[in-house]
Design a protein around this motif. Structure first.
Motif, PDB file in Angstrom:
ATOM      1  N   ALA A  87      32.206  12.453  -9.083  1.00 47.19           N
ATOM      2  CA  ALA A  87      31.067  11.703  -8.558  1.00 47.19           C
ATOM      3  C   ALA A  87      31.137  11.685  -7.036  1.00 47.19           C
ATOM      4  CB  ALA A  87      31.087  10.282  -9.102  1.00 47.19           C
ATOM      5  N   ILE A  88      29.991  11.907  -6.407  1.00 46.89           N
ATOM      6  CA  ILE A  88      29.892  11.829  -4.947  1.00 46.89           C
ATOM      7  C   ILE A  88      28.668  10.978  -4.617  1.00 46.89           C
ATOM      8  CG2 ILE A  88      31.030  14.050  -4.517  1.00 46.89           C
ATOM      9  CD1 ILE A  88      28.218  15.268  -4.059  1.00 46.89           C
ATOM     10  N   SER A  89      28.623  10.458  -3.403  1.00 42.74           N
ATOM     11  CA  SER A  89      27.419   9.721  -3.023  1.00 42.74           C
ATOM     12  C   SER A  89      26.296  10.741  -2.807  1.00 42.74           C
ATOM     13  CB  SER A  89      27.662   8.869  -1.778  1.00 42.74           C
ATOM     14  OG  SER A  89      28.017   9.670  -0.694  1.00 42.74           O
ATOM     15  N   ILE A  90      25.089  10.304  -3.070  1.00 42.45           N
ATOM     16  CA  ILE A  90      23.932  11.205  -3.001  1.00 42.45           C
ATOM     17  C   ILE A  90      23.827  11.866  -1.630  1.00 42.45           C
ATOM     18  CG2 ILE A  90      21.398  11.284  -3.130  1.00 42.45           C
ATOM     19  CD1 ILE A  90      21.743   8.971  -5.295  1.00 42.45           C
ATOM     20  N   ASN A  91      24.136  11.127  -0.561  1.00 38.29           N
ATOM     21  CA  ASN A  91      24.021  11.705   0.781  1.00 38.29           C
ATOM     22  C   ASN A  91      25.106  12.740   1.078  1.00 38.29           C
ATOM     23  OD1 ASN A  91      26.185  10.024   1.180  1.00 38.29           O
ATOM     24  ND2 ASN A  91      25.250   8.822   2.813  1.00 38.29           N
ATOM     25  N   LYS A  92      26.056  12.948   0.147  1.00 33.79           N
ATOM     26  CA  LYS A  92      27.089  13.979   0.306  1.00 33.79           C
ATOM     27  C   LYS A  92      26.667  15.315  -0.313  1.00 33.79           C
ATOM     28  CE  LYS A  92      30.481  11.431   2.091  1.00 33.79           C
ATOM     29  NZ  LYS A  92      30.763  11.475   3.482  1.00 33.79           N
ATOM     30  N   TYR A 100      15.633  20.075  -0.330  1.00 31.28           N
ATOM     31  CA  TYR A 100      14.876  20.498  -1.514  1.00 31.28           C
ATOM     32  C   TYR A 100      14.336  19.275  -2.255  1.00 31.28           C
ATOM     33  CZ  TYR A 100      13.639  22.284  -6.087  1.00 31.28           C
ATOM     34  OH  TYR A 100      12.952  22.575  -7.239  1.00 31.28           O
ATOM     35  N   ILE A 101      15.206  18.287  -2.458  1.00 30.57           N
ATOM     36  CA  ILE A 101      14.807  17.074  -3.179  1.00 30.57           C
ATOM     37  C   ILE A 101      13.687  16.362  -2.426  1.00 30.57           C
ATOM     38  CG2 ILE A 101      15.561  14.773  -3.900  1.00 30.57           C
ATOM     39  CD1 ILE A 101      18.380  16.128  -4.407  1.00 30.57           C
ATOM     40  N   LYS A 102      13.840  16.216  -1.106  1.00 30.87           N
ATOM     41  CA  LYS A 102      12.835  15.529  -0.288  1.00 30.87           C
ATOM     42  C   LYS A 102      11.492  16.253  -0.337  1.00 30.87           C
ATOM     43  CE  LYS A 102      12.216  13.570   4.289  1.00 30.87           C
ATOM     44  NZ  LYS A 102      12.769  13.390   5.622  1.00 30.87           N
ATOM     45  N   ILE A 110      16.716   9.793  -7.447  1.00 28.57           N
ATOM     46  CA  ILE A 110      18.014  10.383  -7.787  1.00 28.57           C
ATOM     47  C   ILE A 110      18.976   9.223  -8.045  1.00 28.57           C
ATOM     48  CG2 ILE A 110      19.916  11.846  -6.987  1.00 28.57           C
ATOM     49  CD1 ILE A 110      17.284  13.384  -7.488  1.00 28.57           C
ATOM     50  N   MET A 111      19.581   9.217  -9.220  1.00 28.03           N
ATOM     51  CA  MET A 111      20.436   8.106  -9.642  1.00 28.03           C
ATOM     52  C   MET A 111      21.897   8.295  -9.212  1.00 28.03           C
ATOM     53  SD  MET A 111      18.080   6.382 -10.972  1.00 28.03           S
ATOM     54  CE  MET A 111      18.933   5.017 -11.725  1.00 28.03           C
ATOM     55  N   GLU A 112      22.403   9.521  -9.340  1.00 30.71           N
ATOM     56  CA  GLU A 112      23.778   9.809  -8.953  1.00 30.71           C
ATOM     57  C   GLU A 112      23.931  11.298  -8.712  1.00 30.71           C
ATOM     58  OE1 GLU A 112      25.974   9.706 -13.269  1.00 30.71           O
ATOM     59  OE2 GLU A 112      25.478   7.783 -12.387  1.00 30.71           O
ATOM     60  N   ALA A 113      25.057  11.658  -8.096  1.00 30.44           N
ATOM     61  CA  ALA A 113      25.307  13.063  -7.760  1.00 30.44           C
ATOM     62  C   ALA A 113      26.744  13.410  -8.108  1.00 30.44           C
ATOM     63  CB  ALA A 113      25.045  13.297  -6.270  1.00 30.44           C
ATOM     64  N   GLY A 114      26.983  14.712  -8.290  1.00 31.25           N
ATOM     65  CA  GLY A 114      28.324  15.151  -8.627  1.00 31.25           C
ATOM     66  C   GLY A 114      28.633  16.534  -8.078  1.00 31.25           C
ATOM     67  N   LEU A 115      29.917  16.736  -7.800  1.00 35.02           N
ATOM     68  CA  LEU A 115      30.459  18.036  -7.402  1.00 35.02           C
ATOM     69  C   LEU A 115      31.079  18.618  -8.661  1.00 35.02           C
ATOM     70  CD1 LEU A 115      31.451  20.134  -5.282  1.00 35.02           C
ATOM     71  CD2 LEU A 115      33.456  18.685  -4.998  1.00 35.02           C
ATOM     72  N   VAL A 116      30.573  19.762  -9.111  1.00 39.49           N
ATOM     73  CA  VAL A 116      30.988  20.355 -10.381  1.00 39.49           C
ATOM     74  C   VAL A 116      31.841  21.593 -10.116  1.00 39.49           C
ATOM     75  CG1 VAL A 116      30.162  21.336 -12.565  1.00 39.49           C
ATOM     76  CG2 VAL A 116      28.804  19.583 -11.390  1.00 39.49           C
ATOM     77  N   THR A 117      33.001  21.645 -10.780  1.00 36.60           N
ATOM     78  CA  THR A 117      33.852  22.836 -10.732  1.00 36.60           C
ATOM     79  C   THR A 117      34.025  23.310 -12.164  1.00 36.60           C
ATOM     80  OG1 THR A 117      35.041  21.880  -8.855  1.00 36.60           O
ATOM     81  CG2 THR A 117      36.052  23.785  -9.929  1.00 36.60           C
ATOM     82  N   ASP A 118      33.576  24.533 -12.446  1.00 34.31           N
ATOM     83  CA  ASP A 118      33.696  25.028 -13.822  1.00 34.31           C
ATOM     84  C   ASP A 118      35.046  25.720 -14.028  1.00 34.31           C
ATOM     85  OD1 ASP A 118      33.494  27.679 -12.894  1.00 34.31           O
ATOM     86  OD2 ASP A 118      31.449  27.956 -13.610  1.00 34.31           O
ATOM     87  N   GLU A 126      25.247  18.674  -8.778  1.00 33.39           N
ATOM     88  CA  GLU A 126      24.187  18.183  -9.643  1.00 33.39           C
ATOM     89  C   GLU A 126      23.672  16.868  -9.086  1.00 33.39           C
ATOM     90  OE1 GLU A 126      26.269  17.982 -13.424  1.00 33.39           O
ATOM     91  OE2 GLU A 126      26.819  15.898 -13.082  1.00 33.39           O
ATOM     92  N   ALA A 127      22.364  16.686  -9.218  1.00 35.72           N
ATOM     93  CA  ALA A 127      21.714  15.435  -8.817  1.00 35.72           C
ATOM     94  C   ALA A 127      20.986  14.932 -10.046  1.00 35.72           C
ATOM     95  CB  ALA A 127      20.744  15.684  -7.670  1.00 35.72           C
ATOM     96  N   GLU A 128      21.447  13.797 -10.576  1.00 36.25           N
ATOM     97  CA  GLU A 128      20.835  13.261 -11.785  1.00 36.25           C
ATOM     98  C   GLU A 128      19.625  12.419 -11.427  1.00 36.25           C
ATOM     99  OE1 GLU A 128      21.781  10.133 -15.322  1.00 36.25           O
ATOM    100  OE2 GLU A 128      23.442  11.443 -14.727  1.00 36.25           O
ATOM    101  N   MET A 129      18.505  12.781 -12.045  1.00 37.17           N
ATOM    102  CA  MET A 129      17.260  12.066 -11.808  1.00 37.17           C
ATOM    103  C   MET A 129      17.131  10.916 -12.786  1.00 37.17           C
ATOM    104  SD  MET A 129      14.672  15.296 -11.244  1.00 37.17           S
ATOM    105  CE  MET A 129      15.045  16.077 -12.803  1.00 37.17           C
ATOM    106  N   LYS A 130      16.317   9.925 -12.424  1.00 33.57           N
ATOM    107  CA  LYS A 130      16.023   8.829 -13.350  1.00 33.57           C
ATOM    108  C   LYS A 130      15.435   9.466 -14.600  1.00 33.57           C
ATOM    109  CE  LYS A 130      13.847   4.353 -13.574  1.00 33.57           C
ATOM    110  NZ  LYS A 130      13.192   3.295 -12.841  1.00 33.57           N
TER     111      LYS A 130
END
Length: 147
Positions: A87-92, A100-102, A110-118, A126-130
């Motif tokens: 989990a990261i803050s949206i502004n990160k 793009y989002i703006k 946008i509810m939350e954001a994450g740094l994903v490593t597969d 990822e930016a999770e939308m409501k």
């Protein structure tokens, strides 16, 4: 009486929908091969409270932070690692992703954001939308898809 029956139907339908999406599990109900793979990959997490969920056919371990979900690791039922989401803050989010989002999703919260490593080490954001859908971006912040 009709209203009560209607509300009961809505509540059951809502519960079934939520249950199909993500289901909380007790550690004892997670296959041993999955918990073993998790502890082998993240040995320090054994000292923390880990919450398990079933995500479709896979298993997700959540741990760390105030919410208990600063880290989410996803595994197949056979214990194969799929991805880690921090989990990261949206502004990160990368500047290109924020732009793009703006520009393209100005009306979406946008509810939350994450740094994903597969499993192969590929990094995405990822930016999770409501509502639960996610916008996926590459490591430079270029839009990839909505999932």
């Amino acid at each position: 009486k009709k209203m009560k029956k209607y509300l009961t139907t809505i509540m059951i339908s809502s519960f079934l929908f939520v249950s199909a999406y993500a289901q909380d599990l007790k550690t004892a109900n997670v296959p041993k091969v999955v918990t073993s793979a998790f502890l082998a990959r993240y040995p320090a997490s054994g000292k923390l409270k880990v919450a398990w969920e079933k995500e479709k056919a896979n298993y997700e371990a959540n741990w760390g932070g105030k919410s208990g979900e600063d880290n989410s690791a996803l595994f197949t039922p056979t214990g194969t690692f799929i991805e880690l989401v921090k989990a990261i803050s949206i502004n990160k989010l990368p500047a290109k992703a924020l732009a793009y989002i703006k520009t393209n999703r100005a009306n979406v919260k946008i509810m939350e954001a994450g740094l994903v490593t597969d499993a192969s080490g590929t990094i995405t954001y990822e930016a999770e939308m409501k509502g639960g859908k996610e916008l996926i971006f590459d490591k430079e912040g270029n839009f990839i898809k909505e999932a």
